[in-house]
Design an enzyme around this catalytic site. Structure first.
Site, mmCIF file in Angstrom:
data_model
loop_
_atom_site.group_PDB
_atom_site.id
_atom_site.type_symbol
_atom_site.label_atom_id
_atom_site.label_comp_id
_atom_site.label_asym_id
_atom_site.label_seq_id
_atom_site.Cartn_x
_atom_site.Cartn_y
_atom_site.Cartn_z
ATOM 1 N N LYS A 84 0.756 -1.083 0.091
ATOM 2 C CA LYS A 84 -0.004 -0.010 0.072
ATOM 3 C C LYS A 84 0.889 1.399 0.038
ATOM 4 O O LYS A 84 0.780 2.236 -0.769
ATOM 5 C CB LYS A 84 -0.793 -0.002 1.431
ATOM 6 C CG LYS A 84 -1.430 1.061 1.780
ATOM 7 C CD LYS A 84 -2.306 0.868 2.861
ATOM 8 C CE LYS A 84 -1.469 0.642 4.175
ATOM 9 N NZ LYS A 84 -1.301 2.002 4.999
ATOM 10 N N THR A 85 1.897 1.201 0.986
ATOM 11 C CA THR A 85 2.564 2.619 1.103
ATOM 12 C C THR A 85 3.425 2.498 -0.156
ATOM 13 O O THR A 85 3.558 3.883 -0.735
ATOM 14 C CB THR A 85 3.465 2.533 2.174
ATOM 15 O OG1 THR A 85 2.619 2.251 3.374
ATOM 16 C CG2 THR A 85 4.388 3.873 2.554
ATOM 17 N N ASP A 98 -4.355 8.174 2.747
ATOM 18 C CA ASP A 98 -3.918 6.822 3.265
ATOM 19 C C ASP A 98 -4.939 6.401 4.444
ATOM 20 O O ASP A 98 -5.386 7.147 5.016
ATOM 21 C CB ASP A 98 -2.488 7.118 3.701
ATOM 22 C CG ASP A 98 -1.925 5.874 4.230
ATOM 23 O OD1 ASP A 98 -2.351 4.778 3.628
ATOM 24 O OD2 ASP A 98 -0.785 5.711 4.854
ATOM 25 N N GLU A 99 -5.073 5.148 4.681
ATOM 26 C CA GLU A 99 -5.634 4.479 5.699
ATOM 27 C C GLU A 99 -7.114 5.178 5.598
ATOM 28 O O GLU A 99 -7.687 5.647 6.651
ATOM 29 C CB GLU A 99 -5.160 4.898 7.253
ATOM 30 C CG GLU A 99 -3.714 4.533 7.315
ATOM 31 C CD GLU A 99 -3.619 2.952 7.558
ATOM 32 O OE1 GLU A 99 -4.203 2.219 7.310
ATOM 33 O OE2 GLU A 99 -2.562 2.653 8.068
ATOM 34 N N GLN A 147 -8.788 -3.412 8.211
ATOM 35 C CA GLN A 147 -8.001 -2.599 9.198
ATOM 36 C C GLN A 147 -8.584 -1.689 9.896
ATOM 37 O O GLN A 147 -7.904 -0.817 10.400
ATOM 38 C CB GLN A 147 -6.805 -2.500 8.721
ATOM 39 C CG GLN A 147 -6.078 -3.878 8.171
ATOM 40 C CD GLN A 147 -4.618 -3.451 7.755
ATOM 41 O OE1 GLN A 147 -3.758 -3.136 8.386
ATOM 42 N NE2 GLN A 147 -4.366 -3.700 6.386
ATOM 43 N N ARG A 158 1.013 -8.813 11.024
ATOM 44 C CA ARG A 158 2.357 -7.942 11.262
ATOM 45 C C ARG A 158 3.455 -8.880 11.093
ATOM 46 O O ARG A 158 4.491 -8.544 10.864
ATOM 47 C CB ARG A 158 2.195 -7.326 12.617
ATOM 48 C CG ARG A 158 1.308 -6.088 12.936
ATOM 49 C CD ARG A 158 1.273 -5.241 11.978
ATOM 50 N NE ARG A 158 0.050 -5.611 11.011
ATOM 51 C CZ ARG A 158 -0.116 -4.979 9.695
ATOM 52 N NH1 ARG A 158 0.714 -4.085 9.318
ATOM 53 N NH2 ARG A 158 -1.097 -5.391 8.879
#
Length: 736
Positions: free
Chosen positions: A32-33, A216-217, A254, A619
């Site tokens: 994603k980043t 983002d997010e 998330q 994670r």
DNA sequence: CGGCCTTAATTTTTT
DNA sequence: ATTAAGGCCG
């Protein structure tokens, strides 16, 4: 273009989308980043946008920094033209630039949550509100929720007497904020939103400027943040013919901040409001081995109403998740220590190992065990640097220097270190200030008989020797005046040093028994200011102090960042979002803790907890360790818990257990087993922590007992039915 | 007024 | 267990 190399087709499609709004459903570990940063680099590289025209919004300061760093690494350009930051940071930036249009004083201050609460308490005291009936925390929640819904007190129609009173407090609170030149977190967003609503030319200006907006997010945005975005993108009160291109990246699985107003529904609203035609799903996970991903997928499949996404990986891997059942929290900690040592001996760096827990209170026992084992560790979160009391004190002096009307800062330091100003004096000052409609500082100045800050030339002389620091209100006024004088035209770090010295804070803590750390922290504050000045070299000197204070409030900060030290990483699951590690420990997997008991009541609470667990699992790259304890010392009392439902939601075949295993004795009793009644057992047979079966409620654990004989009652924490008190005489209870 | 003591309440997560 | 608030005495 070289930076497109190595992207998979979906990632590449997302990165190279034309100037349209798009929703990128990016699963955990799907790059994603990378997609976000490459998109920015690509836009600039192709000449579609200049750095000036890009607005990128993230949720945390850390994410913003990382994005900036990665973009600068890809492109040889000065990234300062881009607006990259958090919602709060960007809103603050707008308000600083347009403080006049926003109706704020030049030196307005930002209140963090603690500041907000203390201001609110003062307001409530003034209004004679019974804080039994109206707990300040709840009122604060009401105010913040109202602001996040875009509602001012004047716009709310109270439905009953309670909300009428709440609303009165809300209105008074906002008035006091104005008087003090203070802005809380939610106010940053609401006020910048209103600024743009009311000021069409400004709105047009920014809409034209930011042709490309990246978020983002996105699943973590709240209602107000979404409205704010719409406004800047050109979907405001007078919609532009064509909205700007908003590139929203998010993952509904998330979403872990609904508790503070995040609204996953924004994702669906977004596709509707912006007529989104491009929904790109990034479903290939590059992070975790197959077993971990299988576990995460199985877990999250228990949630309903997902947008639908199936994460897969090409990375094989059948290392099972390891599950440890411990007698108590101490044993659990020992287990973690042993496993960490084992990993470490196999050559895994401690930086690559993380220990997660649901709430900060759990870190203590773990820390203790790690300390004994001499394993270096670093705890994230907890008490932030800028939230320490000595730092708060120092900042309050600085706030008074910057803005004398800041009553909160005044009250914090007027008598710290003690200079003989007690409650009586303060009552007088408060009364005087109210009567004359001025700030406490104004009242103090009047009382001290010294001219106000407009006339610094009329200062009373102030001794530089601290051996007999002046006392009383006059002494305080003189102190602040001379600080103000000593700070003008001086570089920020020196000004802060001056304030720390002159205030007597340093001297005070040097004489304290346990003041060593605090003195060190005060020195650290000077270093922080030095770093800040270097980073923000383009700021004008007169803005520096206000900006630094804002920075302190906005970025409570990981200042003790000892980068380079190889240390075990410890954090709450929330703090872990966006990170990845070779090995991950998820501790405290107990009903009531994770999922947390407070989440059981509110709708959707369990699903949010499950998403939290999903975040935790995803994670890990290679190894995931799960653990829970049958008993745990919490808040000074031992609690008996049963294993978290989340453990059961992971397929058994993916898990290896530490012992012949009974799921904390949830094993179904063998068919035909005689079920004894309570009376059949000797009373002493019932003990805390005993696992039991109830004919109606099922499996549980005794967590409390009282009475004897026929009056005896036990409190049982049932796996499915919650916590109940049962009379042993009547309850059909069996040992499990 | 100020420091020290006891007592009570608190705890999910954080920008 | 830790911390905030409240009460008491020097």
């Amino acid at each position: 273009m070289s930076f497109l190399d190595g992207l998979n087709p979906e990632q590449r499609a997302a990165v190279t989308l034309p100037r349209v709004s798009a929703l990128i459903l990016a699963g955990a570990g799907s790059g994603k980043t990378r997609v976000l940063t490459t998109r920015i680099a690509w836009l600039i590289h192709c000449g579609l946008a200049s750095p000036h025209g890009i607005l990128a919004v993230t949720f945390t300061n850390k994410a913003a920094r990382e994005m900036l760093a990665r973009v600068s690494a890809m492109l040889p350009l000065d990234p300062r033209g881009m607006w990259i930051g958090t919602f709060h940071g960007l809103a603050h930036r707008l308000l600083r630039i347009h403080h006049r249009d926003a109706g704020l004083p030049r030196e307005f201050q930002i209140l963090d949550s603690a500041d907000q609460l203390s201001l609110l308490k003062r307001v409530m005291k003034n209004l004679n509100v019974d804080d039994e009936k109206f707990p300040p925390r709840q009122v604060a929640y009401y105010i913040n929720a109202s602001k996040e819904a875009g509602l001012r007190a004047s716009k709310i129609e109270p439905s009953d007497f309670v909300s009428r009173r709440m609303n009165e407090i809300y209105a008074a609170y906002d008035e006091q904020c104005i008087r003090e030149g203070a802005v809380d977190f939610a106010e940053l967003l609401l006020r910048s939103y209103e600024l743009l609503v009311e000021n069409e030319s400004l709105r047009e200006h920014y809409r034209r400027r930011f042709g490309y907006i990246l978020v983002d997010e996105f699943q973590d945005t709240n209602l107000l943040q979404y409205q704010w975005l719409k406004l800047i993108a050109g979907l405001g009160p007078s919609p532009a013919a064509e909205a700007n291109a908003v590139f929203a990246v998010g993952d509904d699985d998330q979403s872990i901040y609904a508790f503070r107003g995040a609204n996953v529904g924004n994702m669906q609203d977004f596709t509707r409001d912006f007529a989104v035609e491009h929904v790109v799903k990034l479903e290939q996970n590059y992070r975790s081995e197959a077993n971990i991903l299988d576990a995460a997928n199985a877990l999250i499949s228990h949630n309903r109403g997902r947008l639908g996404k199936n994460l897969w990986t090409a990375t094989p891997g059948n290392e099972p998740l390891k599950l440890m059942q411990a007698m108590n929290d101490l044993e659990e900690a020992d287990y973690v220590v042993a496993q960490v040592q084992d990993l470490s001996e196999r050559g895994i760096g401690l930086n690559e190992i993380a220990v997660f827990y649901r709430s900060n209170a759990q870190s203590r026992v773990l820390e203790h065990a790690l300390f004994r084992a001499a394993i270096p560790y670093r705890v994230y979160g907890g008490l932030r640097f800028f939230e320490r009391q000595e730092i708060k004190h120092a900042l309050s002096y600085l706030r008074l220097v910057a803005n004398a009307d800041d009553d909160g800062a005044f009250l914090r330091v007027v008598n710290f270190p003690a200079r003989g100003i007690g409650i009586r004096t303060l009552d007088h000052l408060t009364e005087f200030a109210r009567h004359r409609n001025t700030s406490l500082w104004g009242a103090a100045v009047a009382r001290a008989g010294v001219r106000g800050r407009e006339h610094p030339s009329s200062l009373m002389p102030y001794p530089t020797s601290l051996s007999h620091a002046p006392r009383g209100v006059e002494g305080f006024v003189g102190l602040i005046e001379s600080m103000r004088q000593g700070c003008t035209g001086v570089p920020l770090p020196e000004a802060i040093e001056h304030v720390i010295e002159l205030s007597g804070l340093k001297g005070y803590y040097e004489n304290e028994r346990d003041g060593k750390d605090r003195v060190a922290n005060l020195d650290e504050l000077v270093s922080a200011a030095q770093g800040f000045v270097q980073e923000q070299s383009e700021l004008s000197p007169e803005n520096m102090l206000a900006e630094f204070l804002a920075h302190a409030a906005l970025e409570a900060g990981e200042y003790q960042a000892e980068a380079g030290v190889d240390a075990l990483q410890m954090m709450t699951v929330h703090a872990a979002k966006g990170l990845e590690f070779h090995s991950v420990f998820i501790t405290g997997l107990e009903e009531g803790l994770f999922p947390h008991e407070n989440s059981l009541n509110d709708p959707g609470g369990i699903e949010e907890e499950r998403r939290l667990m999903y975040v935790a699992l995803t994670r890990g790259r290679k190894r995931v360790y799960l653990s829970f304890a049958q008993s745990r010392l919490l808040h000074g009392h031992t609690r008996y818990n049963i294993a978290s439902r989340f453990i059961r939601e992971i397929p058994e075949k993916l898990i290896a257990r530490n012992a012949p295993y009974t799921y904390n004795r949830w094993v179904e009793p063998a068919r035909g087993q005689t079920s004894a009644t309570a009376e059949a057992d000797a009373p002493s047979a019932w003990k805390l922590g005993q696992a039991v079966v109830h004919s109606k409620f099922g499996y549980g654990v005794i967590v409390n007992m009282e009475g004897r004989g026929l009056d005896a009652r036990v409190q049982v924490n049932f796996r499915d039915a919650g916590v109940k008190w049962l009379a042993l005489e009547y309850a059909k209870l069996t040992k499990a």
